[in-house]
Enzyme design. Sequence first.
Site, mmCIF file in Angstrom:
data_model
loop_
_atom_site.group_PDB
_atom_site.id
_atom_site.type_symbol
_atom_site.label_atom_id
_atom_site.label_comp_id
_atom_site.label_asym_id
_atom_site.label_seq_id
_atom_site.Cartn_x
_atom_site.Cartn_y
_atom_site.Cartn_z
ATOM 1 N N GLU A 9 0.867 -1.190 0.000
ATOM 2 C CA GLU A 9 0.000 0.000 0.000
ATOM 3 C C GLU A 9 0.894 1.227 0.000
ATOM 4 O O GLU A 9 1.593 1.501 0.974
ATOM 5 C CB GLU A 9 -0.904 -0.008 1.245
ATOM 6 C CG GLU A 9 -1.744 1.254 1.365
ATOM 7 C CD GLU A 9 -2.517 1.328 2.685
ATOM 8 O OE1 GLU A 9 -2.834 0.270 3.265
ATOM 9 O OE2 GLU A 9 -2.793 2.453 3.133
ATOM 10 N N ARG A 47 0.756 10.162 1.202
ATOM 11 C CA ARG A 47 1.219 11.115 2.214
ATOM 12 C C ARG A 47 2.406 11.931 1.735
ATOM 13 O O ARG A 47 2.691 12.981 2.272
ATOM 14 C CB ARG A 47 1.658 10.365 3.467
ATOM 15 C CG ARG A 47 0.527 9.792 4.262
ATOM 16 C CD ARG A 47 1.080 9.386 5.592
ATOM 17 N NE ARG A 47 0.180 8.522 6.300
ATOM 18 C CZ ARG A 47 0.308 8.261 7.590
ATOM 19 N NH1 ARG A 47 1.300 8.792 8.269
ATOM 20 N NH2 ARG A 47 -0.536 7.471 8.192
ATOM 21 N N LYS A 84 -11.123 -1.672 6.116
ATOM 22 C CA LYS A 84 -9.933 -1.477 6.962
ATOM 23 C C LYS A 84 -10.424 -0.899 8.284
ATOM 24 O O LYS A 84 -11.176 0.091 8.280
ATOM 25 C CB LYS A 84 -9.008 -0.489 6.255
ATOM 26 C CG LYS A 84 -7.960 0.189 7.137
ATOM 27 C CD LYS A 84 -7.059 1.045 6.267
ATOM 28 C CE LYS A 84 -6.108 1.875 7.122
ATOM 29 N NZ LYS A 84 -5.025 2.472 6.319
HETATM 30 O O1 LIG Z 1 -2.054 6.815 5.826
HETATM 31 C C1 LIG Z 1 -3.106 6.199 5.928
HETATM 32 O O2 LIG Z 1 -3.982 6.217 5.069
HETATM 33 C C2 LIG Z 1 -3.400 5.411 7.108
HETATM 34 O O3 LIG Z 1 -4.449 4.865 7.211
HETATM 35 C C3 LIG Z 1 -2.425 5.307 8.167
HETATM 36 C C4 LIG Z 1 -1.679 3.997 8.223
HETATM 37 O O4 LIG Z 1 -2.513 2.921 7.974
HETATM 38 C C5 LIG Z 1 -1.046 3.912 9.525
HETATM 39 O O5 LIG Z 1 -0.163 4.999 9.654
HETATM 40 C C6 LIG Z 1 -0.306 2.662 9.821
HETATM 41 O O6 LIG Z 1 -0.140 2.687 11.191
HETATM 42 P P1 LIG Z 1 1.091 2.079 11.989
HETATM 43 O O7 LIG Z 1 1.307 0.688 11.523
HETATM 44 O O8 LIG Z 1 0.599 2.165 13.398
HETATM 45 O O9 LIG Z 1 2.240 2.996 11.727
#
Ligand SMILES: O=C(O)C(=O)C[C@H](O)[C@H](O)COP(=O)(O)O
Length: 216
Positions: free
Chosen positions: A47, A51, A135
């Site tokens: 994925e 960002r 999700k």
């Molecule tokens: O950017 C996006 O669209 C998101 O939904 C965020 C990510 O899924 C999370 O940042 C993953 O989270 P961590 O594994 O806790 O770092």
Amino acid sequence: MTMDQKNVLIEKICTEARILPVITIGREEQILPLADALAAGGLTALEITLRSAHGLTAIRRLRQERPNLCVGAGTVLDKRMMDEVEAAGAQFIVSPGCTDELLQAGVNCSVPLLAGISNASDIMRGYALGYRRFKLFPAEVCGGVAAIKALGGPFADVRFCPTGGVNASNAAQYLSLPNVMCVGGTWMIDGAALKSGDWAAIQQATAEALASLAKG
Ligand SMILES: O=C(O)C(=O)C[C@H](O)[C@H](O)COP(=O)(O)O
């Protein structure tokens, strides 16, 4: 593709992958070695988030240069972003949450949208449009394993990809639930290793993450 077909396809992508790594590309030269390290560690789907400014480029390049990987787009927040990642060749689309605009756009999109939800009401808005795979984000904050067990009561035909706070210590527990198809996260991509280009370390962390699930 009908919603039923999209539900089947996203289920297949997620169950095969077991872990969906959430990737934010900081520098264009990271795209191929990072994807190669994750793939060498055993992952089959990625994925790529929007960002960073390199997200669309990464999706385009990986589709062209790494055709064996399943390349998805993440952090897709509205229809405009959905149109952009679809045009770039994303094979699936992930959002952190859902709006009516995004859910409707996902019905019309040529690839599946794995819509982010954080509660029963979000699920119901997607469910009414035919969505059965979601999700859960941010999974640990939304109640984690207990929340997914509870949501399995009213939504028996729904399955989830919990993401947000998933790590080596809880991934196997999530995956042991029948209504979890895969887990998403960033924990196998160590920030320092990414910065220094230590691809071997990322490959090893990925292989270890998958191996720990096999044992769990
Ligand atoms: O950017 C996006 O669209 C998101 O939904 C965020 C990510 O899924 C999370 O940042 C993953 O989270 P961590 O594994 O806790 O770092």
